[in-house]
Design an enzyme around this catalytic site. Structure first.
Site, mmCIF file in Angstrom:
data_model
loop_
_atom_site.group_PDB
_atom_site.id
_atom_site.type_symbol
_atom_site.label_atom_id
_atom_site.label_comp_id
_atom_site.label_asym_id
_atom_site.label_seq_id
_atom_site.Cartn_x
_atom_site.Cartn_y
_atom_site.Cartn_z
ATOM 1 N N GLU A 1 0.901 -1.194 0.051
ATOM 2 C CA GLU A 1 -0.067 0.030 0.073
ATOM 3 C C GLU A 1 0.829 1.317 -0.127
ATOM 4 O O GLU A 1 0.609 2.344 -0.865
ATOM 5 C CB GLU A 1 -0.969 0.062 1.184
ATOM 6 N N GLY B 1 -5.496 2.900 10.610
ATOM 7 C CA GLY B 1 -6.004 2.637 12.260
ATOM 8 C C GLY B 1 -4.983 1.655 12.914
ATOM 9 O O GLY B 1 -4.824 1.738 14.079
ATOM 10 N N GLY B 2 -4.594 0.730 12.066
ATOM 11 C CA GLY B 2 -3.910 -0.262 12.667
ATOM 12 C C GLY B 2 -2.052 -0.485 12.435
ATOM 13 O O GLY B 2 -1.524 -1.099 12.855
ATOM 14 N N SER B 3 -2.001 0.332 11.225
ATOM 15 C CA SER B 3 -0.557 0.323 10.747
ATOM 16 C C SER B 3 -0.182 1.805 10.378
ATOM 17 O O SER B 3 -0.872 2.890 9.884
ATOM 18 C CB SER B 3 -0.117 -0.470 9.775
ATOM 19 N N THR B 4 1.190 2.086 10.115
ATOM 20 C CA THR B 4 1.452 3.340 9.544
ATOM 21 C C THR B 4 2.778 2.879 8.681
ATOM 22 O O THR B 4 3.649 1.987 8.674
ATOM 23 C CB THR B 4 2.201 4.210 10.741
ATOM 24 N N GLN B 5 2.757 3.707 7.510
ATOM 25 C CA GLN B 5 3.738 3.503 6.221
ATOM 26 C C GLN B 5 4.703 4.710 6.154
ATOM 27 O O GLN B 5 4.078 5.670 6.301
ATOM 28 C CB GLN B 5 2.940 2.937 5.159
#
Length: 266
Positions: free
Chosen positions: A6, A36-40
């Site tokens: 993503e 909400g669940g991860s960061t990139q």
């Protein structure tokens, strides 16, 4: 599609829309996304030291539009805003607290309520104490400790930031909610400290019940960006559209898929 894919697809989208993929040697921009669940985080390193010191799994080769890019891209599962909230509160993913109340200095001392996350409802409340911002920042730092890889090069790369970065910036009035805008990383810390009005942690409108997580969210974003290596004076661009086109990872994913089909045919 996993989080890293993503991030790469979003990087393709943004750089295609600003035109940096059309000409070899054009300066590309980096991408920050906070879900909400991860960061990139994704960007194209131009410093050899970044390529040499990046941990395994942080570098990926991307072939698109007849060019090859060596990207720095990583998705941190569990460090998205909603997952971070639960960790800061002291909860554990997927485990109900059986009526136990989660108390945090990052919430208004007067706040008591319920919060639903991943189909589990938690009882939460604020903590009565002085120096609430320092206590909140200390708790957030514990959650982030040794979780994020810092790279010096990010301070020299232009970055776009999306999702909850955008929402929080718009919520406190740093950018236009429709048009977006720019801010410096330090603005999130300023807003977090402003949200802490001794002796209560409040929202900008001084209505703790309307957004009891504002202080927590701003503090988390501020410290997360610092952990990535961004200095306080680093400018971030926040937008939902470029030339009237949505800055979604989906567009980049389509480009990548079509390009891969053309490569297979040739």
């Amino acid at each position: 599609m996993n989080g890293t894919d993503e991030g790469i697809s979003a990087w393709i989208t943004v750089n295609f829309l600003i035109g940096s993929l059309k000409t070899a040697g054009s300066n590309s921009v980096g991408m920050l996304d906070l879900g909400g669940g991860s960061t990139q985080i994704t960007f194209l390193p131009r410093v050899q030291g970044t390529l040499q010191t990046s941990p395994p799994g942080y570098l990926t080769s991307l072939q698109i539009f007849n060019r090859t890019y060596k990207l720095y891209s990583y998705s941190y599962l569990g460090l998205g805003l909603m997952s971070a909230r639960l960790a800061i509160l002291g909860g554990v993913e997927g485990k109900p607290e059986d009526g136990k109340e989660l108390v945090s200095p990052c919430l208004s001392p007067s706040f008591k309520g319920e919060w639903e996350h991943a189909e589990i409802t938690y009882r939460i409340s604020g903590q009565k104490a002085v120096n609430l911002y320092q206590l909140c920042a200390s708790r957030v730092s514990e959650i982030l400790q040794n979780k994020v890889h810092r790279t010096e090069e990010v301070k020299d790369v232009d970055f776009y930031a999306f999702s909850y970065y955008y929402d929080l910036a718009a919520n406190v009035g740093f950018i236009d909610a429709e048009k977006g805008g720019s801010l410096v990383v330090g603005d999130f810390e300023i807003a977090a400290k402003y949200a802490v009005s001794p002796p209560v942690c409040r929202t900008v409108e001084n209505q703790p019940q309307s957004n009891p997580f504002l202080c927590m969210d701003l503090t988390y974003i501020s410290l997360l960006l610092q952990e990535f290596g961004f200095p306080g004076n680093k400018v971030l661009k926040l937008t939902r559209k470029i030339d009237s086109v949505e800055t979604s990872w989906a567009l980049g994913a389509i480009f990548h898929y079509i390009d891969s089909l053309n490569t297979q045919k040739s």
